[in-house]
Design a protein around this motif. Structure first.
Motif, PDB file in Angstrom:
ATOM      1  N   ARG A   4      -5.943   2.047  -5.093  1.00 34.61           N
ATOM      2  CA  ARG A   4      -4.582   2.253  -5.553  1.00 34.61           C
ATOM      3  C   ARG A   4      -4.607   2.863  -6.949  1.00 34.61           C
ATOM      4  O   ARG A   4      -5.290   2.353  -7.835  1.00 34.61           O
ATOM      5  CB  ARG A   4      -3.886   0.896  -5.568  1.00 34.61           C
ATOM      6  CG  ARG A   4      -2.470   0.944  -6.053  1.00 34.61           C
ATOM      7  CD  ARG A   4      -1.876  -0.449  -6.010  1.00 34.61           C
ATOM      8  NE  ARG A   4      -0.610  -0.437  -6.717  1.00 34.61           N
ATOM      9  CZ  ARG A   4       0.127  -1.512  -6.907  1.00 34.61           C
ATOM     10  NH1 ARG A   4      -0.270  -2.666  -6.458  1.00 34.61           N
ATOM     11  NH2 ARG A   4       1.249  -1.432  -7.549  1.00 34.61           N
ATOM     12  N   PRO A   5      -3.872   3.962  -7.155  1.00 43.45           N
ATOM     13  CA  PRO A   5      -3.841   4.547  -8.497  1.00 43.45           C
ATOM     14  C   PRO A   5      -3.128   3.619  -9.477  1.00 43.45           C
ATOM     15  O   PRO A   5      -2.341   2.766  -9.071  1.00 43.45           O
ATOM     16  CB  PRO A   5      -3.058   5.851  -8.310  1.00 43.45           C
ATOM     17  CG  PRO A   5      -2.357   5.743  -7.007  1.00 43.45           C
ATOM     18  CD  PRO A   5      -3.055   4.689  -6.196  1.00 43.45           C
ATOM     19  N   ARG A   6      -3.435   3.807 -10.758  1.00 43.34           N
ATOM     20  CA  ARG A   6      -2.744   3.043 -11.798  1.00 43.34           C
ATOM     21  C   ARG A   6      -1.426   3.726 -12.114  1.00 43.34           C
ATOM     22  O   ARG A   6      -1.328   4.947 -12.083  1.00 43.34           O
ATOM     23  CB  ARG A   6      -3.568   3.033 -13.093  1.00 43.34           C
ATOM     24  CG  ARG A   6      -4.640   2.001 -13.112  1.00 43.34           C
ATOM     25  CD  ARG A   6      -5.026   1.580 -14.522  1.00 43.34           C
ATOM     26  NE  ARG A   6      -5.509   2.636 -15.382  1.00 43.34           N
ATOM     27  CZ  ARG A   6      -5.977   2.419 -16.602  1.00 43.34           C
ATOM     28  NH1 ARG A   6      -6.031   1.203 -17.094  1.00 43.34           N
ATOM     29  NH2 ARG A   6      -6.395   3.395 -17.349  1.00 43.34           N
ATOM     30  N   LEU A   7      -0.446   2.916 -12.449  1.00 38.93           N
ATOM     31  CA  LEU A   7       0.802   3.459 -12.952  1.00 38.93           C
ATOM     32  C   LEU A   7       0.497   4.076 -14.319  1.00 38.93           C
ATOM     33  O   LEU A   7      -0.176   3.469 -15.142  1.00 38.93           O
ATOM     34  CB  LEU A   7       1.828   2.338 -13.104  1.00 38.93           C
ATOM     35  CG  LEU A   7       3.141   2.711 -13.791  1.00 38.93           C
ATOM     36  CD1 LEU A   7       3.904   3.743 -12.978  1.00 38.93           C
ATOM     37  CD2 LEU A   7       3.982   1.470 -14.010  1.00 38.93           C
ATOM     38  N   THR A   8       0.988   5.295 -14.547  1.00 41.68           N
ATOM     39  CA  THR A   8       0.794   5.964 -15.831  1.00 41.68           C
ATOM     40  C   THR A   8       2.144   6.103 -16.524  1.00 41.68           C
ATOM     41  O   THR A   8       3.112   6.558 -15.917  1.00 41.68           O
ATOM     42  CB  THR A   8       0.146   7.348 -15.645  1.00 41.68           C
ATOM     43  OG1 THR A   8      -1.088   7.187 -14.937  1.00 41.68           O
ATOM     44  CG2 THR A   8      -0.128   8.018 -16.976  1.00 41.68           C
ATOM     45  N   VAL A  88       8.430   2.542  -7.242  1.00 42.59           N
ATOM     46  CA  VAL A  88       7.161   2.712  -7.961  1.00 42.59           C
ATOM     47  C   VAL A  88       6.030   2.006  -7.209  1.00 42.59           C
ATOM     48  O   VAL A  88       4.971   2.593  -6.958  1.00 42.59           O
ATOM     49  CB  VAL A  88       7.271   2.167  -9.409  1.00 42.59           C
ATOM     50  CG1 VAL A  88       5.901   2.056 -10.070  1.00 42.59           C
ATOM     51  CG2 VAL A  88       8.192   3.054 -10.242  1.00 42.59           C
ATOM     52  N   LYS A  91       5.060   3.777  -3.850  1.00 49.38           N
ATOM     53  CA  LYS A  91       4.245   4.989  -4.050  1.00 49.38           C
ATOM     54  C   LYS A  91       2.804   4.605  -4.414  1.00 49.38           C
ATOM     55  O   LYS A  91       1.855   5.165  -3.867  1.00 49.38           O
ATOM     56  CB  LYS A  91       4.844   5.879  -5.144  1.00 49.38           C
ATOM     57  CG  LYS A  91       6.170   6.488  -4.780  1.00 49.38           C
ATOM     58  CD  LYS A  91       6.036   7.547  -3.707  1.00 49.38           C
ATOM     59  CE  LYS A  91       7.383   8.177  -3.405  1.00 49.38           C
ATOM     60  NZ  LYS A  91       7.342   9.099  -2.287  1.00 49.38           N
ATOM     61  N   LEU A  92       2.636   3.664  -5.342  1.00 49.65           N
ATOM     62  CA  LEU A  92       1.289   3.238  -5.743  1.00 49.65           C
ATOM     63  C   LEU A  92       0.528   2.664  -4.545  1.00 49.65           C
ATOM     64  O   LEU A  92      -0.649   2.969  -4.343  1.00 49.65           O
ATOM     65  CB  LEU A  92       1.362   2.206  -6.872  1.00 49.65           C
ATOM     66  CG  LEU A  92       1.823   2.729  -8.237  1.00 49.65           C
ATOM     67  CD1 LEU A  92       2.044   1.576  -9.194  1.00 49.65           C
ATOM     68  CD2 LEU A  92       0.834   3.733  -8.814  1.00 49.65           C
ATOM     69  N   ASP A  93       1.207   1.834  -3.733  1.00 45.10           N
ATOM     70  CA  ASP A  93       0.573   1.237  -2.552  1.00 45.10           C
ATOM     71  C   ASP A  93       0.131   2.300  -1.554  1.00 45.10           C
ATOM     72  O   ASP A  93      -0.829   2.107  -0.808  1.00 45.10           O
ATOM     73  CB  ASP A  93       1.520   0.246  -1.864  1.00 45.10           C
ATOM     74  CG  ASP A  93       1.677  -1.049  -2.661  1.00 45.10           C
ATOM     75  OD1 ASP A  93       0.847  -1.307  -3.559  1.00 45.10           O
ATOM     76  OD2 ASP A  93       2.648  -1.787  -2.387  1.00 45.10           O
ATOM     77  N   PRO A  97      -0.143   9.032  -7.137  1.00 43.81           N
ATOM     78  CA  PRO A  97      -0.079   8.851  -8.588  1.00 43.81           C
ATOM     79  C   PRO A  97       1.377   8.814  -9.047  1.00 43.81           C
ATOM     80  O   PRO A  97       2.180   9.659  -8.651  1.00 43.81           O
ATOM     81  CB  PRO A  97      -0.780  10.089  -9.152  1.00 43.81           C
ATOM     82  CG  PRO A  97      -1.506  10.714  -8.015  1.00 43.81           C
ATOM     83  CD  PRO A  97      -0.803  10.290  -6.764  1.00 43.81           C
ATOM     84  N   VAL A  98       1.719   7.819  -9.861  1.00 39.25           N
ATOM     85  CA  VAL A  98       3.091   7.656 -10.344  1.00 39.25           C
ATOM     86  C   VAL A  98       3.118   7.789 -11.859  1.00 39.25           C
ATOM     87  O   VAL A  98       2.310   7.188 -12.560  1.00 39.25           O
ATOM     88  CB  VAL A  98       3.668   6.273  -9.931  1.00 39.25           C
ATOM     89  CG1 VAL A  98       5.050   6.064 -10.556  1.00 39.25           C
ATOM     90  CG2 VAL A  98       3.748   6.159  -8.414  1.00 39.25           C
ATOM     91  N   ALA A 117      -1.287  -0.955 -16.121  1.00 38.60           N
ATOM     92  CA  ALA A 117      -0.739   0.389 -16.318  1.00 38.60           C
ATOM     93  C   ALA A 117      -1.447   1.090 -17.476  1.00 38.60           C
ATOM     94  O   ALA A 117      -1.894   0.455 -18.437  1.00 38.60           O
ATOM     95  CB  ALA A 117       0.758   0.309 -16.592  1.00 38.60           C
TER      96      ALA A 117
END
Length: 185
Positions: A4-8, A88, A91-93, A97-98, A117
């Protein structure tokens, strides 16, 4: 994508060029998802509900807060703005990339609720350049500019709270750095 990407989160003082950098990056990489904020302010000409913002009244905004549906929210120029939590996380799940482009107050709230994050601070090349950008817009009266400059001093002092600082000397360069940090490059 397996992990899972990190929230940026991209934050920084008013006038530093956050939206310009984000728009440049997304033109080349539309797969990066930019969260659409909820706001209590009225739409400006050309703004569309669900594209630029989700426009709601104060009662609806209160319900979103009460139900824990906002990842962060803040008051700016008499209106409230917030980031819908559900979209948010979805999308991450799904491995997308958010990116959140929000103010200092919002970035601090995200740090509290999502410690994983990545918080990025967009800094001006110099104070004089930031003053030039804020006064050069020519769209605001002097008292509003003064308020923005005072707020910018406070925002600049918070740089150390962020994981990484990007200096906006070139929109193209910063957009490339942002993309690399998002893991979408």
């Amino acid at each position: 994508m397996s992990e899972r990407p990190r929230l940026t989160v991209l934050s920084g003082p008013s006038g530093v060029g956050k939206s310009t950098v984000v728009a440049h990056m997304r033109k080349q990489h539309p797969e990066v998802w930019l969260s659409v904020s909820v706001t209590t302010r009225h739409p400006r000409p050309g703004e569309q509900n669900g594209i630029h913002y989700y426009f709601v009244d104060n009662d609806e905004f209160d319900k979103l807060i009460a139900n824990g549906e906002l990842l962060e929210w803040a008051v700016f120029a008499g209106n409230r703005y917030g980031t819908p939590r559900g979209a948010v996380l979805e999308k991450l799940d799904n491995g997308v990339p958010v990116l959140l482009e929000i103010d200092l107050q919002g970035a601090r709230q995200v740090r509290e609720s999502m410690a994983e994050a990545l918080l990025l601070f967009l800094a001006p090349p110099s104070w004089d350049e930031l003053v030039r950008r804020l006064t050069g817009r020519g769209t605001e009266p002097q008292d509003v500019i003064e308020k923005r400059l005072e707020a910018a001093k406070i925002e600049l002092a918070a740089e150390s709270e962020f994981d990484t600082t990007l200096v906006n000397t070139s929109v193209e360069q910063v957009a490339a750095e942002l993309l690399a940090l998002l893991g979408a490059a």
